[in-house]
Design a protein around this motif. Structure first.
Motif, PDB file in Angstrom:
ATOM      1  N   ASP A 221       0.825  -1.201   0.000  1.00 28.64           N
ATOM      2  CA  ASP A 221       0.000   0.000   0.000  1.00 28.64           C
ATOM      3  C   ASP A 221       0.859   1.251   0.000  1.00 28.64           C
ATOM      4  N   HIS A 222       0.363   2.271  -0.644  1.00 28.82           N
ATOM      5  CA  HIS A 222       0.876   3.606  -0.373  1.00 28.82           C
ATOM      6  C   HIS A 222       0.480   3.899   1.074  1.00 28.82           C
ATOM      7  N   PRO A 223       1.343   4.580   1.858  1.00 26.99           N
ATOM      8  CA  PRO A 223       0.979   4.757   3.271  1.00 26.99           C
ATOM      9  C   PRO A 223      -0.400   5.392   3.468  1.00 26.99           C
ATOM     10  N   ARG A 224      -0.877   6.148   2.479  1.00 20.68           N
ATOM     11  CA  ARG A 224      -2.146   6.831   2.683  1.00 20.68           C
ATOM     12  C   ARG A 224      -3.316   6.229   1.910  1.00 20.68           C
ATOM     13  N   TRP A 225      -3.068   5.255   1.042  1.00 24.40           N
ATOM     14  CA  TRP A 225      -4.197   4.573   0.413  1.00 24.40           C
ATOM     15  C   TRP A 225      -3.752   3.194  -0.052  1.00 24.40           C
TER      16      TRP A 225
END
Lengths: 264, 207
Positions: A221-225
């Motif tokens: 994952d991207h840390p925010r999504w």
């Protein structure tokens, strides 16, 4: 946009192409602003002729190459590729271009060369977005030499049979279909062969969010999504994101032995 | 008698105008939807617009009482409750778009988002905190509360607005100018709360 002579497509996928209007009106090209519609609005300020690509670093034939000479020298072909943005949307784009490998072989990198670094034009008069320090300008990207030599890696000079619209990175840009879109550096003025891993723009800004490789990887994952799914532009429901954006057969061998968790 | 009727009509016109202005961003989205003006990524666009409008209406709501107390312009006070409820309506639509359209009711993924992604955690908390404020804005409920506890409860709108700004800030990739603009606005509105209040007849009040 002028029509470009090219041979028919040799790498097609059985998925609907994203309409030209969407490909040219929904862009990330921060040199012209951070809104998706800014590039289409302001990229007309950029002059794409004359255009010189400087080839430098560890190679036998460095020099300055005019864009039209490059386009004449290497036969153009169409490639219909998926394009997966790190923001979890995607498109299918019919690019026109030539394999980067052909250019690399022509300029003969030395045996010390292990990476290829690219730079975008830096000129705030033509690129108003560069007046704010959102990224460190000029935009820079890089590939490992073996990634650059992969037959999928393309230098695109057109799409939909025409020369590249400015907002899509005219007159010449990189297309690496198994990597997130930010690796596809636009409006290239410099290509340099190096022994050490070059710095890359998004990785400098937020290394935890944008890896050097930038490989499309639904497992990281991207840390925010989440990167597990994506929204194909023009479709309502999300679809599953494929490892290496569906190009694993052609490229997975490049990363054998590397920790898959680091491949983002 | 005639003046009272005119006054009533003026009030009705004013009230209708406020209603239309508050609904305008939503109507514009509907219009853009009908004319294909929602960009190549309509879901993302609508989600973002609804969220930003929720924040804007929160800021407008917060600006009304400083306008009355600081600048002596008290007329908007009678619409504060309604504008605040519109902020809540935009927040509801924003959340609904996220859950239903963006995430397609994929509850495991939504719960993972809430647990793992600070901007979603904060956004969801801000929404939950907004719910009691909306409920106690209903006149019948408000009348049942002591004015003092009502006021104390509704002070929560300041931290909620701040959480909205943080939610926005954490979401954007690199260009933080827009969320920072709202951070400044909310900070100024909070500062305005502590400004000395203008009193109608200070001398006489002192006796």
């Amino acid at each position: 946009a002028a029509p470009l002579k090219h041979s028919p497509n040799r790498m097609r996928i059985d998925e609907d192409k994203t309409p030209l209007k969407d490909v040219t009106s929904y862009n990330n090209f921060y040199e012209f602003g951070t809104d998706k519609d800014s590039p289409a609005a302001y990229a007309g300020m950029m002059k794409t002729r004359p255009w010189i690509v400087t080839i430098a670093g560890l190679c036998d034939k460095p020099g300055k190459y005019g864009i039209d000479d490059l386009i004449r020298r290497f036969p153009l072909e169409e490639r219909i590729y998926r394009m997966r943005c790190v923001e979890a949307w995607s498109m299918v784009i019919p690019w026109i271009g030539f394999p980067l490998a052909k250019l690399i072989r022509a300029v003969q990198p030395t045996s010390q060369a292990r990476y290829v670094a690219f730079q975008t034009l830096h000129d705030p008069r033509q690129m108003p977005g560069q007046r704010s320090d959102i990224l460190r300008w000029p935009y820079q990207e890089a590939l490992r030499l073996d990634e650059a030599l992969n037959p999928l890696t393309l230098l695109a000079v057109g799409l939909y049979g025409q020369t590249l619209p400015n907002q899509n990175g005219a007159p010449i840009r990189l297309v690496v279909p198994w990597k997130y879109g930010f690796k596809g550096i636009k409006s290239i003025v410099r290509i340099q062969f190096t022994a050490n891993r070059p710095k890359t723009s998004w990785n400098l800004l937020a290394p935890r969010e944008y890896g050097f490789y930038g490989n499309v990887n639904p497992a990281v994952d991207h840390p925010r999504w989440s990167q597990a799914k994506e929204r194909r532009i023009g479709e309502f429901f999300r679809r599953k994101t494929l490892p290496f954006n569906g190009y694993g057969d052609q490229v997975a061998s490049l990363y054998r032995g590397l920790d898959p968790r680091t491949l983002y | 008698m005639a003046a009272a009727i005119t006054g009533g009509r003026a009030h009705r016109i004013e009230s209708a105008c406020i209603w239309i202005l508050c609904a305008a961003p939503l109507l514009l989205l509907v219009l853009q939807g009908l004319t294909g003006g929602l960009t190549a990524n309509p879901i993302e666009f609508v989600l973002r617009e609804l969220g930003v409008w929720a924040l804007r209406f929160l800021c407008i709501t917060l600006a009304i009482s400083p306008l009355a107390q600081g600048a002596g312009w008290s007329r908007p006070m009678r619409y504060r409750r309604r504008i605040g409820l519109w902020a809540f309506a935009y927040a509801c639509l924003h959340l609904l778009t996220y859950v239903a359209v963006d995430q397609e009711f994929d509850w495991p993924s939504i719960l993972k988002d809430i647990a793992k992604r600070p901007y979603i955690t904060i956004g969801m908390a801000a929404f939950l905190l907004l719910v009691p404020l909306a409920v106690t804005s209903i006149n019948r409920v408000r009348r049942k509360m002591r004015p003092r506890s009502w006021r104390r409860l509704h002070r929560a709108v300041y931290p909620i607005a701040a959480m909205g700004v943080v939610h926005y800030y954490l979401l954007v990739k690199a260009d933080h100018r827009d969320p920072l603009f709202y951070a400044v606005v909310v900070a100024l509105l909070l500062a305005a709360r502590f400004m000395p209040k203008r009193r109608a007849r200070p001398a006489r009040a002192q006796g």
